[in-house]
Write a protein that holds these residues in place. Structure first.
Motif, PDB file in Angstrom:
ATOM      1  N   THR A 238     -13.508  10.459  -2.039  1.00 38.02           N
ATOM      2  CA  THR A 238     -13.104   9.425  -1.096  1.00 38.02           C
ATOM      3  C   THR A 238     -11.729   9.724  -0.525  1.00 38.02           C
TER       4      THR A 238
ATOM      5  N   GLN B 168      -9.840   5.217   3.900  1.00 41.96           N
ATOM      6  CA  GLN B 168     -10.680   4.066   3.572  1.00 41.96           C
ATOM      7  C   GLN B 168      -9.886   2.762   3.650  1.00 41.96           C
TER       8      GLN B 168
ATOM      9  N   LYS C  58     -10.924  -0.363   5.944  1.00 44.48           N
ATOM     10  CA  LYS C  58     -11.192  -1.680   5.367  1.00 44.48           C
ATOM     11  C   LYS C  58     -10.328  -2.752   6.011  1.00 44.48           C
TER      12      LYS C  58
ATOM     13  N   TRP D 237     -17.096   2.692   6.425  1.00 43.22           N
ATOM     14  CA  TRP D 237     -16.401   3.639   5.568  1.00 43.22           C
ATOM     15  C   TRP D 237     -16.769   5.095   5.819  1.00 43.22           C
TER      16      TRP D 237
ATOM     17  N   ALA E  60     -14.302   7.938   5.661  1.00 49.08           N
ATOM     18  CA  ALA E  60     -13.646   8.130   4.366  1.00 49.08           C
ATOM     19  C   ALA E  60     -14.592   8.642   3.288  1.00 49.08           C
ATOM     20  N   LYS E  61     -15.879   8.433   3.465  1.00 48.40           N
ATOM     21  CA  LYS E  61     -16.856   8.753   2.423  1.00 48.40           C
ATOM     22  C   LYS E  61     -17.788   9.899   2.774  1.00 48.40           C
TER      23      LYS E  61
END
Length: 209
Positions: free
Chosen positions: A91, A96, A100, A106, A109-110
């Motif tokens: 991550t 992230q 958020k 996401w 970021a993922k």
């Protein structure tokens, strides 16, 4: 490795202590996000290259399920699973946090390249038998994470049923089932070893570039 992979479903905040360590609310239903299949990279003693210019990259060790067949009426949900592995849900934590704060998805970021290092597949013992096994991540010779599927907020059968009902689930799909507490930022040169009970199931060296 990605040729036979279709969808990658990931479960967020499935261990209470991990949710709390990041200051997140504990969910009352499975929190599902996805990664592209191109995020998968082997974790078999190799070097895994990750971005060094996007803030902290956090490790999250997880039990990963491979779906061998679609859920049919009369089947137990975990009868769909035909393989088990250990993998990392990597991550970009700073990215992230910004997403958020904006209420945005996401994926950035993922789902970046190499964000899903994956060890080799072993036979899946079944949901109840798996609770007799622990999994852990050793980082540079020291234990960083320790987990057991019995501590999941949402068990394997519940996850399979939820994903199948909401999105569909079939052969070649993977489920990253969530991470226990202990996540932290990776450093260049980190040596990671993942164990299922006392058996080495995956390992790699991190290169931040």
């Amino acid at each position: 490795m990605t040729d036979q992979i279709r969808n990658i479903y990931c479960i967020g905040r499935n261990y209470r202590l991990h949710a709390l360590e990041l200051g997140n609310e504990v969910p009352d239903s499975p929190l599902v996000f996805t990664k592209p299949s191109h995020a998968v990279v082997p974790m078999n003693g190799n070097v895994v290259t990750l971005p060094a210019d996007r803030g902290e990259v956090h490790f999250e060790l997880e039990l990963v399920l491979r779906i061998g067949k679609a859920l049919q009426p009369g089947m137990k949900p975990d009868e769909c699973v035909d393989g088990l592995a250990l993998g990392l849900d990597l991550t970009l934590r700073d990215v992230q946090s910004k997403l958020k704060a904006k209420g945005q998805p996401w994926l950035e970021a993922k789902g970046f390249k190499n964000s899903a290092p994956l060890g080799g597949w072993v036979p899946y013992p079944g949901e109840e038998a798996l609770k007799m096994s622990s999994f852990k991540l050793i980082r540079n010779g020291e234990q960083a994470q320790l987990g057991n599927s019995g501590d999941m907020l949402f068990g394997i059968s519940e996850l399979i049923t939820h994903i199948d009902n909401a999105y569909g689930l079939g052969r070649g799909d993977l489920i990253f089932t969530g991470t226990p507490a202990g996540v932290a930022a990776l450093q260049d040169g980190d040596v990671l070893e993942a164990y299922l009970d006392d058996k080495l199931a995956a390992n790699c060296t991190i290169k931040l570039s």
